[in-house]
Design a protein around this motif. Sequence first.
Motif, PDB file in Angstrom:
ATOM      1  N   LYS A 176       0.812  -1.219   0.000  1.00 40.03           N
ATOM      2  CA  LYS A 176       0.000   0.000   0.000  1.00 40.03           C
ATOM      3  C   LYS A 176       0.845   1.269   0.000  1.00 40.03           C
ATOM      4  CE  LYS A 176      -2.423  -1.432   3.551  1.00 40.03           C
ATOM      5  NZ  LYS A 176      -3.350  -1.630   4.665  1.00 40.03           N
ATOM      6  N   ASN A 177       2.173   1.096  -0.073  1.00 38.84           N
ATOM      7  CA  ASN A 177       3.101   2.220  -0.066  1.00 38.84           C
ATOM      8  C   ASN A 177       2.943   3.098   1.191  1.00 38.84           C
ATOM      9  OD1 ASN A 177       5.215   3.638  -1.084  1.00 38.84           O
ATOM     10  ND2 ASN A 177       4.043   4.775  -2.633  1.00 38.84           N
ATOM     11  N   SER A 178       2.694   2.444   2.319  1.00 40.40           N
ATOM     12  CA  SER A 178       2.379   3.203   3.526  1.00 40.40           C
ATOM     13  C   SER A 178       3.573   3.846   4.219  1.00 40.40           C
ATOM     14  CB  SER A 178       1.685   2.302   4.557  1.00 40.40           C
ATOM     15  OG  SER A 178       0.626   1.623   3.971  1.00 40.40           O
ATOM     16  N   PHE A 179       4.790   3.470   3.824  1.00 40.83           N
ATOM     17  CA  PHE A 179       5.935   4.098   4.498  1.00 40.83           C
ATOM     18  C   PHE A 179       6.263   5.448   3.874  1.00 40.83           C
ATOM     19  CE2 PHE A 179       7.068  -0.591   4.392  1.00 40.83           C
ATOM     20  CZ  PHE A 179       6.465  -0.859   5.597  1.00 40.83           C
ATOM     21  N   ALA A 180       5.783   5.671   2.644  1.00 40.95           N
ATOM     22  CA  ALA A 180       6.161   6.870   1.910  1.00 40.95           C
ATOM     23  C   ALA A 180       5.739   8.133   2.653  1.00 40.95           C
ATOM     24  CB  ALA A 180       5.527   6.852   0.523  1.00 40.95           C
ATOM     25  N   GLY A 181       6.654   9.074   2.739  1.00 48.83           N
ATOM     26  CA  GLY A 181       6.342  10.366   3.333  1.00 48.83           C
ATOM     27  C   GLY A 181       6.244  10.360   4.851  1.00 48.83           C
ATOM     28  N   LYS A 182       6.527   9.223   5.481  1.00 45.74           N
ATOM     29  CA  LYS A 182       6.453   9.198   6.953  1.00 45.74           C
ATOM     30  C   LYS A 182       7.836   9.423   7.548  1.00 45.74           C
ATOM     31  CE  LYS A 182       2.132   7.179   7.681  1.00 45.74           C
ATOM     32  NZ  LYS A 182       1.794   6.565   6.405  1.00 45.74           N
ATOM     33  N   ILE A 205       6.833   6.166  11.615  1.00 47.23           N
ATOM     34  CA  ILE A 205       7.054   4.753  11.291  1.00 47.23           C
ATOM     35  C   ILE A 205       7.114   3.912  12.566  1.00 47.23           C
ATOM     36  CG2 ILE A 205       8.878   3.194  10.449  1.00 47.23           C
ATOM     37  CD1 ILE A 205       9.096   5.069   8.023  1.00 47.23           C
ATOM     38  N   GLY A 206       7.725   4.484  13.604  1.00 50.13           N
ATOM     39  CA  GLY A 206       7.744   3.793  14.896  1.00 50.13           C
ATOM     40  C   GLY A 206       6.334   3.618  15.450  1.00 50.13           C
ATOM     41  N   ASN A 252      12.470   3.175   7.035  1.00 50.96           N
ATOM     42  CA  ASN A 252      13.100   4.474   6.781  1.00 50.96           C
ATOM     43  C   ASN A 252      14.059   4.412   5.603  1.00 50.96           C
ATOM     44  OD1 ASN A 252      12.080   6.049   9.051  1.00 50.96           O
ATOM     45  ND2 ASN A 252      13.210   4.590  10.302  1.00 50.96           N
ATOM     46  N   ILE A 253      14.745   3.271   5.473  1.00 56.03           N
ATOM     47  CA  ILE A 253      15.701   3.155   4.370  1.00 56.03           C
ATOM     48  C   ILE A 253      14.977   2.979   3.045  1.00 56.03           C
ATOM     49  CG2 ILE A 253      17.732   1.963   3.490  1.00 56.03           C
ATOM     50  CD1 ILE A 253      18.401   0.992   6.135  1.00 56.03           C
ATOM     51  N   PHE A 254      13.900   2.202   3.069  1.00 55.71           N
ATOM     52  CA  PHE A 254      13.173   1.986   1.814  1.00 55.71           C
ATOM     53  C   PHE A 254      12.715   3.300   1.204  1.00 55.71           C
ATOM     54  CE2 PHE A 254      12.396  -2.311   3.717  1.00 55.71           C
ATOM     55  CZ  PHE A 254      13.121  -3.000   2.762  1.00 55.71           C
ATOM     56  N   GLU A 255      12.413   4.237   2.087  1.00 60.26           N
ATOM     57  CA  GLU A 255      11.975   5.531   1.572  1.00 60.26           C
ATOM     58  C   GLU A 255      13.050   6.237   0.772  1.00 60.26           C
ATOM     59  OE1 GLU A 255       9.494   8.431   3.467  1.00 60.26           O
ATOM     60  OE2 GLU A 255       9.683   7.255   5.311  1.00 60.26           O
ATOM     61  N   LEU A 256      14.314   5.901   1.080  1.00 60.33           N
ATOM     62  CA  LEU A 256      15.411   6.652   0.471  1.00 60.33           C
ATOM     63  C   LEU A 256      15.954   6.037  -0.804  1.00 60.33           C
ATOM     64  CD1 LEU A 256      17.523   7.366   3.687  1.00 60.33           C
ATOM     65  CD2 LEU A 256      15.939   8.899   2.507  1.00 60.33           C
ATOM     66  N   ILE A 257      15.776   4.731  -0.977  1.00 62.65           N
ATOM     67  CA  ILE A 257      16.501   4.098  -2.080  1.00 62.65           C
ATOM     68  C   ILE A 257      15.691   4.094  -3.375  1.00 62.65           C
ATOM     69  CG2 ILE A 257      17.915   2.615  -0.626  1.00 62.65           C
ATOM     70  CD1 ILE A 257      16.019   0.339  -1.117  1.00 62.65           C
ATOM     71  N   PRO A 258      16.412   4.147  -4.492  1.00 61.15           N
ATOM     72  CA  PRO A 258      15.736   3.992  -5.785  1.00 61.15           C
ATOM     73  C   PRO A 258      15.065   2.616  -5.833  1.00 61.15           C
ATOM     74  CG  PRO A 258      18.034   4.672  -6.088  1.00 61.15           C
ATOM     75  CD  PRO A 258      17.863   4.364  -4.633  1.00 61.15           C
ATOM     76  N   GLY A 259      13.837   2.590  -6.258  1.00 59.39           N
ATOM     77  CA  GLY A 259      13.116   1.316  -6.321  1.00 59.39           C
ATOM     78  C   GLY A 259      12.623   0.865  -4.966  1.00 59.39           C
ATOM     79  N   GLY A 260      12.619   1.787  -3.992  1.00 56.24           N
ATOM     80  CA  GLY A 260      12.273   1.429  -2.617  1.00 56.24           C
ATOM     81  C   GLY A 260      10.917   0.747  -2.488  1.00 56.24           C
ATOM     82  N   TYR A 261       9.974   1.171  -3.297  1.00 50.51           N
ATOM     83  CA  TYR A 261       8.639   0.576  -3.215  1.00 50.51           C
ATOM     84  C   TYR A 261       8.692  -0.921  -3.504  1.00 50.51           C
ATOM     85  CZ  TYR A 261       3.819  -0.588  -4.417  1.00 50.51           C
ATOM     86  OH  TYR A 261       2.601  -1.197  -4.469  1.00 50.51           O
ATOM     87  N   ILE A 262       9.286  -1.249  -4.654  1.00 53.82           N
ATOM     88  CA  ILE A 262       9.389  -2.661  -5.045  1.00 53.82           C
ATOM     89  C   ILE A 262      10.234  -3.443  -4.038  1.00 53.82           C
ATOM     90  CG2 ILE A 262      10.346  -4.229  -6.798  1.00 53.82           C
ATOM     91  CD1 ILE A 262       7.864  -2.856  -7.682  1.00 53.82           C
ATOM     92  N   PHE A 263      11.362  -2.845  -3.618  1.00 50.53           N
ATOM     93  CA  PHE A 263      12.239  -3.576  -2.717  1.00 50.53           C
ATOM     94  C   PHE A 263      11.603  -3.793  -1.352  1.00 50.53           C
ATOM     95  CE2 PHE A 263      15.439  -2.413  -5.848  1.00 50.53           C
ATOM     96  CZ  PHE A 263      16.035  -3.648  -6.022  1.00 50.53           C
ATOM     97  N   SER A 264      10.801  -2.843  -0.903  1.00 45.90           N
ATOM     98  CA  SER A 264      10.160  -3.054   0.398  1.00 45.90           C
ATOM     99  C   SER A 264       9.179  -4.219   0.308  1.00 45.90           C
ATOM    100  CB  SER A 264       9.464  -1.776   0.882  1.00 45.90           C
ATOM    101  OG  SER A 264       8.387  -1.444   0.025  1.00 45.90           O
TER     102      SER A 264
END
Length: 450
Positions: free
Chosen positions: A120-126, A131-132, A293-305
């Motif tokens: 659901k891409n719920s980490f984005a923008g948090k 996130i905690g 938090n890291i997934f938010e930063l990396i290219p392709g973070g959505y897929i990798f998460s």
Amino acid sequence: MQIERDSFTSKFGVIAAAAGSAIGLGNIWKFPYIAGENGGGVFLVVYLVFIALIGIPVMMSEFIIGRKAQQNVFGAFRSLSKSGFWQIIGVMGVLAAFFILSFYGTVASWTIEYLLLAVKNSFAGKNADQIGEMFTVFSTGTYKPVIYQIVFMALTALIVMGGIKKGIEKYTKILMPLLIVIIIYLDITAIALKGGSEGLRFLFNPDFTKLTPHLFIVALGHAFFTLSLGMGVLMTYASYFNKDTNITGTSISVAVADTVIAILAGVAIFPAVFAFNTQPTEGPGLVFVTLPNIFELIPGGYIFSILFFLLLGVAALTSSISILEVVVAYLSEEKNITRTKATIIAASTITVSGILCTLSIGPLKNFLLLGYNIFDLLDFIASNILLPLGGMLISIFVGWKLDKSIVIDELSNYGTIRIMFFRIFLFSVRYLAPIAIFFVFLYGIGLFSF
Ligand code: TRP
């Protein structure tokens, strides 16, 4: 009743299944969080020493007993020894399996929630606090974690019902290497984080003033837990080994792979802990509150998460099937009930005690026994008491009780391969492992001090 036993179809299948059992939440969830609670680097050092000097020899011992006897834990000791005493290993093993799978299912239910959050891409923008907060709200809830736990246990049971070959081999071979690739990608990002080097220092710079009796007992327990040792899981697996499986080589490969993955997980998590101002002592939620938090930063973070939490769930599954297998092999081979029935009985009772573990994070968190909530209590009793005691008895059995000729036959595959490290092995199973476990144990529970 003589049923033909399954066996593994390939050499890689054997290592993959043993590694699939060993590599799991223990590496990626538990290692970082208990290392974080026990001083980081100093914990890592003690844990590595225990893996090398005690873990590998005990693993070899389980393989020797299992392949020689070709039976579940109870049958194995019955066929190799006249004394009924050794059955206690089986009793403790089934009990430990029961306890471990209970809280394992709790954490596995977290991976399901995190997979859905990732989709659901719920980490984005948090930010890190939000996130905690997400973890706290979910894990202390009532219905969701319980429902996910039931789903996970049902999946585990379905795979175990399918039998060894079809069930286990298929899932472990392809997916674990993929998980490792993703973790390495996270590592690279984590190391580059501003403030991340503090995390590497925490993990790799041991501060020996932080040594405590508790650290020793937790590190020893974790060496057993992470290698799936001390309760007959690997013994049961080895009963399915072929004649040409190299026991020493397989043990070393599995232990090295397992340890490397734990360290890789630590290298992703601790830099993130410091970069995002989380506490290393955060507890069981550590991986869930740092990595998003890291997934938010990396290219392709959505897929990798998505891939990461999916594969973490799969890693949990390949471990949980090995735990359930102990109880099922016991019920089906000792109590003569069908595998299907045995699986249903075992899985449903474990789900009930597992739900108590899950609720002990939230609604039941003030219900304490000996100062622990139910989740931590089952973990402590199983990982830090039952597994090391089981491992101690297993090493004594192979070191002192089993005919040396059997040990030599099994390690040399009946004279067809050269035995490596035989003296070190013998020294460890006879003296080092049992004595070390005994003292760590007394030291840890405070009955002995330097
Ligand atoms: N080793 C697994 C992990 O690290 C957990 C596990 C599977 C286990 N089988 C076991 C632990 C048997 C103790 C005993 O996640």
